[in-house]
Design an enzyme around this catalytic site. Structure first.
Site, mmCIF file in Angstrom:
data_model
loop_
_atom_site.group_PDB
_atom_site.id
_atom_site.type_symbol
_atom_site.label_atom_id
_atom_site.label_comp_id
_atom_site.label_asym_id
_atom_site.label_seq_id
_atom_site.Cartn_x
_atom_site.Cartn_y
_atom_site.Cartn_z
ATOM 1 C CG HIS A 1 16.043 -1.205 2.243
ATOM 2 N ND1 HIS A 1 16.262 0.130 2.018
ATOM 3 C CD2 HIS A 1 14.769 -1.309 2.668
ATOM 4 C CE1 HIS A 1 15.151 0.804 2.293
ATOM 5 N NE2 HIS A 1 14.234 -0.053 2.701
ATOM 6 C CE LYS B 1 13.394 2.533 6.100
ATOM 7 N NZ LYS B 1 13.083 3.417 4.993
ATOM 8 C CB SER C 1 4.432 5.898 1.968
ATOM 9 O OG SER C 1 5.573 6.735 1.811
ATOM 10 C CG ASN D 1 13.702 -1.493 7.269
ATOM 11 O OD1 ASN D 1 14.610 -1.501 8.101
ATOM 12 N ND2 ASN D 1 13.857 -1.004 6.039
ATOM 13 N N GLY E 1 9.317 6.538 2.488
ATOM 14 C CA GLY E 1 9.482 7.656 3.415
ATOM 15 C C GLY E 1 8.954 8.978 2.892
ATOM 16 C CD GLU F 1 10.815 -1.557 0.633
ATOM 17 O OE1 GLU F 1 10.029 -1.432 1.578
ATOM 18 O OE2 GLU F 1 12.016 -1.278 0.723
ATOM 19 C CD GLU G 1 16.371 3.565 3.492
ATOM 20 O OE1 GLU G 1 16.712 2.961 4.521
ATOM 21 O OE2 GLU G 1 15.242 4.097 3.356
HETATM 22 P P1 PGA Z 1 8.654 3.632 4.639
HETATM 23 O O1 PGA Z 1 9.921 2.695 4.330
HETATM 24 O O2 PGA Z 1 7.550 2.708 5.150
HETATM 25 O O3 PGA Z 1 9.133 4.589 5.679
HETATM 26 O O4 PGA Z 1 8.268 4.275 3.371
HETATM 27 C C1 PGA Z 1 9.790 1.420 3.763
HETATM 28 C C2 PGA Z 1 11.139 0.782 3.650
HETATM 29 O O5 PGA Z 1 12.121 1.487 3.408
HETATM 30 O O6 PGA Z 1 11.277 -0.460 3.794
#
Ligand code: PGA
Length: 243
Positions: free
Chosen positions: A96, A9, A204, A7, A173, A167, A98
């Site tokens: 997601h 982003k 992460s 992903n 992140g 998640e 976000e």
């Molecule tokens: P990350 O994000 O691996 O940077 O923690 C995972 C995600 O948001 O799908």
């Protein structure tokens, strides 16, 4: 079949860089036993055509799709499942955290799932939004179950064509993943509801943290954010789940 999803982003900064990362991932996939694992790259939608040119082994996915009740029309800023399919996507991340934080609710997510399935995009439904760090497993399960029931309301996906990603928001992140045991416990709970869906952990994941998750029987793969922008790091994660 295991599944590892990149992903990206709102990254990287240009189509050229996007093609560069995709090419490096492809090169690395040459040396990996690909019979047991599928890798998916989800770039920003405007980069789909460029990234598609670089992909051979990896599949292409979208990070989002329109929840409009039509495949085209007066929906400013939206991109339909049909359009994504035309540009080579076969997966779509839906719900997601976000996007949930930007205001997407379960009803909209449900419509997106329906649109994805209609055009044979495999939805990767993200769950776990709203559960605080340190919340009791029972609380997390209740939140996850509600998001599954509402997100999948009225749809009977052939579960082979559905992935669910657990998640925890606090792990995204932050460099602080959940413990593999916690992720496995939540995904075992999801497995009891959706026996044939592919179940992913995200938050992460990197070359160092992935093996612990890959060792869990309940975890079929990963949804990778930050580390997926580094081809070598992403390949390490793919390898962890492929072995
Ligand atoms: P990350 O994000 O691996 O940077 O923690 C995972 C995600 O948001 O799908």
């Amino acid at each position: 079949m295991k599944l590892v999803v990149a992903n990206w982003k709102m990254n990287p900064g240009s189509a050229e860089e996007a093609m560069g990362i995709a090419s490096r991932v492809e090169h690395g996939l040459l040396g990996i036993n690909r019979s047991a694992i599928e890798s998916v790259i989800c770039p920003p939608s405007v980069f789909l055509p460029a990234v598609r040119l670089s992909l051979h082994f990896a599949a292409l996915g979208a990070q989002n799709l329109s929840g409009a009740g039509a495949e085209q029309g007066a929906f400013t800023g939206e991109v339909s499942a049909k359009m994504l399919k035309e540009f080579g996507a076969s997966y779509a991340i839906v719900g997601h955290s976000e996007r949930r934080a930007m205001g997407e609710n379960d009803a909209l997510i449900n419509q997106k799932i329906r649109n994805a399935l209609k055009y044979k995009l495999v939805p990767i439904l993200c769950v776990g939004f709203g559960a605080a760090k340190g919340a009791a497993a029972a609380t997390v399960k209740r939140i996850v179950k509600t998001q599954l029931i509402r997100g999948l309301k009225g749809v009977k996906p052939n579960q082979g064509n559905l992935a669910v990603a657990y998640e925890p928001v606090w792990a995204i992140g932050t460099g602080q993943p959940a413990t593999p045991g916690h992720a496995a416990a939540i995904l075992e709970f999801v497995r009891a509801i959706l026996p044939n869906a592919r179940l992913l952990y995200g938050g992460s994941l990197n070359g160092k943290t992935a093996p612990g998750f890959a060792a869990q029987k309940a975890i079929d793969g990963g949804l990778v954010g930050g580390a997926s922008l580094d081809a070598q790091e992403f390949l390490k994660i793919v390898k962890s789940f492929a072995s």
